[in-house]
Scaffold this motif. Structure first.
Motif, PDB file in Angstrom:
ATOM      1  N   GLU A   9      -8.714 -31.485 -13.451  1.00  0.00           N
ATOM      2  CA  GLU A   9      -8.448 -32.750 -14.159  1.00  0.00           C
ATOM      3  C   GLU A   9      -9.622 -33.712 -14.010  1.00  0.00           C
ATOM      4  N   ARG A  10     -10.227 -33.753 -12.816  1.00  0.00           N
ATOM      5  CA  ARG A  10     -11.409 -34.611 -12.639  1.00  0.00           C
ATOM      6  C   ARG A  10     -12.541 -34.153 -13.561  1.00  0.00           C
ATOM      7  N   LEU A  11     -12.723 -32.844 -13.642  1.00  0.00           N
ATOM      8  CA  LEU A  11     -13.751 -32.287 -14.505  1.00  0.00           C
ATOM      9  C   LEU A  11     -13.473 -32.640 -15.966  1.00  0.00           C
ATOM     10  N   ARG A  12     -12.221 -32.530 -16.359  1.00  0.00           N
ATOM     11  CA  ARG A  12     -11.837 -32.830 -17.748  1.00  0.00           C
ATOM     12  C   ARG A  12     -12.107 -34.285 -18.092  1.00  0.00           C
ATOM     13  N   GLN A  13     -11.705 -35.188 -17.164  1.00  0.00           N
ATOM     14  CA  GLN A  13     -11.901 -36.618 -17.424  1.00  0.00           C
ATOM     15  C   GLN A  13     -13.381 -36.984 -17.418  1.00  0.00           C
ATOM     16  N   VAL A  32     -12.595 -17.456 -20.291  1.00  0.00           N
ATOM     17  CA  VAL A  32     -13.398 -18.688 -20.226  1.00  0.00           C
ATOM     18  C   VAL A  32     -14.335 -18.835 -21.420  1.00  0.00           C
ATOM     19  N   ALA A  33     -14.293 -17.903 -22.356  1.00  0.00           N
ATOM     20  CA  ALA A  33     -15.271 -17.865 -23.454  1.00  0.00           C
ATOM     21  C   ALA A  33     -15.369 -19.184 -24.204  1.00  0.00           C
ATOM     22  N   ASP A  34     -14.254 -19.834 -24.485  1.00  0.00           N
ATOM     23  CA  ASP A  34     -14.257 -21.057 -25.289  1.00  0.00           C
ATOM     24  C   ASP A  34     -14.165 -22.326 -24.441  1.00  0.00           C
ATOM     25  N   PHE A  35     -14.225 -22.167 -23.112  1.00  0.00           N
ATOM     26  CA  PHE A  35     -14.142 -23.346 -22.256  1.00  0.00           C
ATOM     27  C   PHE A  35     -15.525 -23.982 -22.178  1.00  0.00           C
ATOM     28  N   PRO A  36     -15.669 -25.237 -22.615  1.00  0.00           N
ATOM     29  CA  PRO A  36     -16.999 -25.860 -22.714  1.00  0.00           C
ATOM     30  C   PRO A  36     -17.776 -25.884 -21.403  1.00  0.00           C
ATOM     31  N   LEU A  37     -17.075 -25.949 -20.277  1.00  0.00           N
ATOM     32  CA  LEU A  37     -17.752 -26.056 -18.982  1.00  0.00           C
ATOM     33  C   LEU A  37     -17.490 -24.811 -18.136  1.00  0.00           C
ATOM     34  N   ARG A  38     -17.566 -23.657 -18.775  1.00  0.00           N
ATOM     35  CA  ARG A  38     -17.238 -22.413 -18.067  1.00  0.00           C
ATOM     36  C   ARG A  38     -18.176 -22.137 -16.891  1.00  0.00           C
ATOM     37  N   ASP A  39     -19.405 -22.652 -16.950  1.00  0.00           N
ATOM     38  CA  ASP A  39     -20.344 -22.437 -15.848  1.00  0.00           C
ATOM     39  C   ASP A  39     -19.964 -23.240 -14.602  1.00  0.00           C
ATOM     40  N   SER A  40     -18.989 -24.131 -14.751  1.00  0.00           N
ATOM     41  CA  SER A  40     -18.521 -24.920 -13.608  1.00  0.00           C
ATOM     42  C   SER A  40     -17.377 -24.239 -12.874  1.00  0.00           C
ATOM     43  N   LEU A  41     -16.900 -23.112 -13.422  1.00  0.00           N
ATOM     44  CA  LEU A  41     -15.713 -22.445 -12.882  1.00  0.00           C
ATOM     45  C   LEU A  41     -16.068 -21.256 -11.998  1.00  0.00           C
ATOM     46  N   ARG A  42     -15.216 -21.040 -11.030  1.00  0.00           N
ATOM     47  CA  ARG A  42     -15.230 -19.817 -10.231  1.00  0.00           C
ATOM     48  C   ARG A  42     -13.830 -19.238 -10.333  1.00  0.00           C
ATOM     49  N   CYS A  43     -13.677 -18.174 -11.113  1.00  0.00           N
ATOM     50  CA  CYS A  43     -12.334 -17.681 -11.434  1.00  0.00           C
ATOM     51  C   CYS A  43     -11.592 -17.116 -10.234  1.00  0.00           C
ATOM     52  N   HIS A  44     -12.310 -16.597  -9.238  1.00  0.00           N
ATOM     53  CA  HIS A  44     -11.635 -15.883  -8.152  1.00  0.00           C
ATOM     54  C   HIS A  44     -12.001 -16.436  -6.776  1.00  0.00           C
ATOM     55  N   ALA A  45     -10.978 -16.520  -5.930  1.00  0.00           N
ATOM     56  CA  ALA A  45     -11.174 -16.934  -4.542  1.00  0.00           C
ATOM     57  C   ALA A  45     -11.427 -15.739  -3.638  1.00  0.00           C
ATOM     58  N   LEU A  46     -11.172 -14.527  -4.174  1.00  0.00           N
ATOM     59  CA  LEU A  46     -11.316 -13.297  -3.409  1.00  0.00           C
ATOM     60  C   LEU A  46     -12.237 -12.332  -4.137  1.00  0.00           C
ATOM     61  N   GLU A  47     -12.879 -11.470  -3.362  1.00  0.00           N
ATOM     62  CA  GLU A  47     -13.692 -10.387  -3.919  1.00  0.00           C
ATOM     63  C   GLU A  47     -12.930  -9.082  -3.770  1.00  0.00           C
ATOM     64  N   LEU A  48     -12.776  -8.354  -4.870  1.00  0.00           N
ATOM     65  CA  LEU A  48     -12.141  -7.042  -4.780  1.00  0.00           C
ATOM     66  C   LEU A  48     -13.098  -6.097  -4.062  1.00  0.00           C
ATOM     67  N   TYR A  49     -12.689  -5.637  -2.890  1.00  0.00           N
ATOM     68  CA  TYR A  49     -13.549  -4.826  -2.023  1.00  0.00           C
ATOM     69  C   TYR A  49     -13.392  -3.331  -2.307  1.00  0.00           C
ATOM     70  N   ARG A  50     -12.151  -2.858  -2.334  1.00  0.00           N
ATOM     71  CA  ARG A  50     -11.898  -1.447  -2.620  1.00  0.00           C
ATOM     72  C   ARG A  50     -10.530  -1.303  -3.284  1.00  0.00           C
ATOM     73  N   ARG A  51     -10.395  -0.220  -4.030  1.00  0.00           N
ATOM     74  CA  ARG A  51      -9.128   0.100  -4.674  1.00  0.00           C
ATOM     75  C   ARG A  51      -8.753   1.535  -4.329  1.00  0.00           C
ATOM     76  N   PHE A  52      -7.467   1.728  -3.977  1.00  0.00           N
ATOM     77  CA  PHE A  52      -6.957   3.059  -3.676  1.00  0.00           C
ATOM     78  C   PHE A  52      -5.765   3.337  -4.582  1.00  0.00           C
TER      79      PHE A  52
END
Length: 351
Positions: A14-18, A45-65
């Motif tokens: 919201e701060r970013l939007r304002q 995020v394709a149409d989000f004007p400030l997409r470079d300000s975003l970090r979509c994930h708080a976690l890194e996918l390390y491995r999948r089983f």
């Protein structure tokens, strides 16, 4: 360098939007694509004007089983601090898909039968880290043409030892303008933190609760669940009764079947008496052995069936849970514990 903003952080968004005078519609589209439709990051995020300000994930996918037996998928995620947690996708035979999420790195409950409990507690997860397990699992399923139906807090950690972040997570999951998940499709499992169970029932009456009981004998329960000393069986029974009145729905009672510990005829009698008058669904769980508890053995399958039949004959709604994902390390937290221990040793050596 400006810190990137998480799409889960409503205040920062919201701060970013304002600040940039963005139309609210941009935020709505972003949330719908990510949280409701689980679109890939780039498409969301394709149409989000400030997409470079975003970090979509708080976690890194390390491995999948992926299980070669039953379609279960275990996801190992790395946190910003380098520690690992896990989530498990269960593809049930009925067609429904359930995600089991973690709420902590490790667990302080220290249950004797649990690999995660042997880790001790490293730290609680932030709500953004819990939500990101849902987001990434949802994206994985969407990419496969599937969907995410149920979310259960049965992974690493005691959810009510991280109550504030648990509440924020459920608020976000059920918010119409965020994930818009039905609260009846969410289940929180606990070893029995009575006061927090009541608060959850009052705040989210449609969210399902599960109690990891495992014995209706106080001394036996204390042996396998140290936290039982703080929350005795009499108190827990009153808590379940109060939750029934508040929620007007069943509480799931989880009962891990341990040979020679809680599966005798006397255990059936004790359990029947303890459950009498409560609105519950008893779920008998076969035990998955772990390295750190060689003294525990699972009840034989035929004995579990007899136990279930006996409980049903006493009028208790009973099912037997058949574990999925045995071939990808069935014991929750077992693999993560080894990885985290190795990581901690490397950090110590580097210090």
């Amino acid at each position: 360098m400006t810190e990137l903003i998480s799409p889960f952080d409503d205040e920062a968004i919201e701060r970013l939007r304002q600040q940039h005078r963005l139309d609210r519609q941009h935020v709505r589209v972003l949330r719908n694509r990510l949280f409701k439709h689980f679109r890939p990051d780039a498409a969301a995020v394709a149409d989000f004007p400030l997409r470079d300000s975003l970090r979509c994930h708080a976690l890194e996918l390390y491995r999948r089983f992926d299980s070669e037996v039953d379609g279960a998928t275990k996801l190992l995620f790395r946190t910003d601090t380098g520690m690992l947690i896990e989530s498990v996708i269960l593809r049930i035979a009925t067609g429904r898909t359930t995600l089991c999420v973690s709420s902590q790195v490790g667990c302080a409950a220290a249950c004797d039968f649990c690999a995660t409990g042997k880790m001790g507690i490293a730290r609680s997860l932030h709500y953004t880290e819990i939500l990101d397990q849902v987001l990434q699992a949802g994206q994985l399923l969407a990419a496969e043409g599937g969907s995410l139906d149920n979310i259960v807090f049965m992974g690493m950690g005691e959810p009510f030892h991280n109550e504030a972040n648990l509440i924020k997570t459920i608020q976000t999951l059920t918010a119409p303008d965020h994930f818009n998940r039905s609260p009846s499709r969410i289940l929180v499992s606990t070893v029995g933190v009575s006061d927090a169970m009541l608060r959850m029932a009052q705040r989210f009456p449609k969210v399902n609760l599960a109690l990891s009981l495992h014995s209706a004998d106080q001394s036996t329960r204390e042996q396998i669940i140290p936290l039982a000393r703080r929350y005795p069986l009499e108190q827990l029974r009153d808590t379940i009764a109060n939750c029934n009145r508040i929620q007007e729905r069943e509480v799931m009672i989880e009962y891990l079947m341990l040979s020679g510990v809680n599966d005798a005829a006397i255990d059936i009698e004790r359990l029947t008496r303890w459950l009498d008058g409560l609105c519950v669904h008893l779920n008998l769980i076969p035990y998955n052995p772990i390295e750190d508890a060689p003294h525990l053995r699972g009840t034989a399958p035929e004995r579990i069936v007899k136990f279930a039949d006996a409980m049903k004959s006493h009028g208790v709604k009973t099912t037997v849970r058949y574990s999925l994902g045995r071939d990808i390390d069935a014991a929750c937290g077992q693999l993560v514990r080894k990885e985290n221990r190795a990581y901690a040793m490397n950090i110590t050596e580097m210090a």
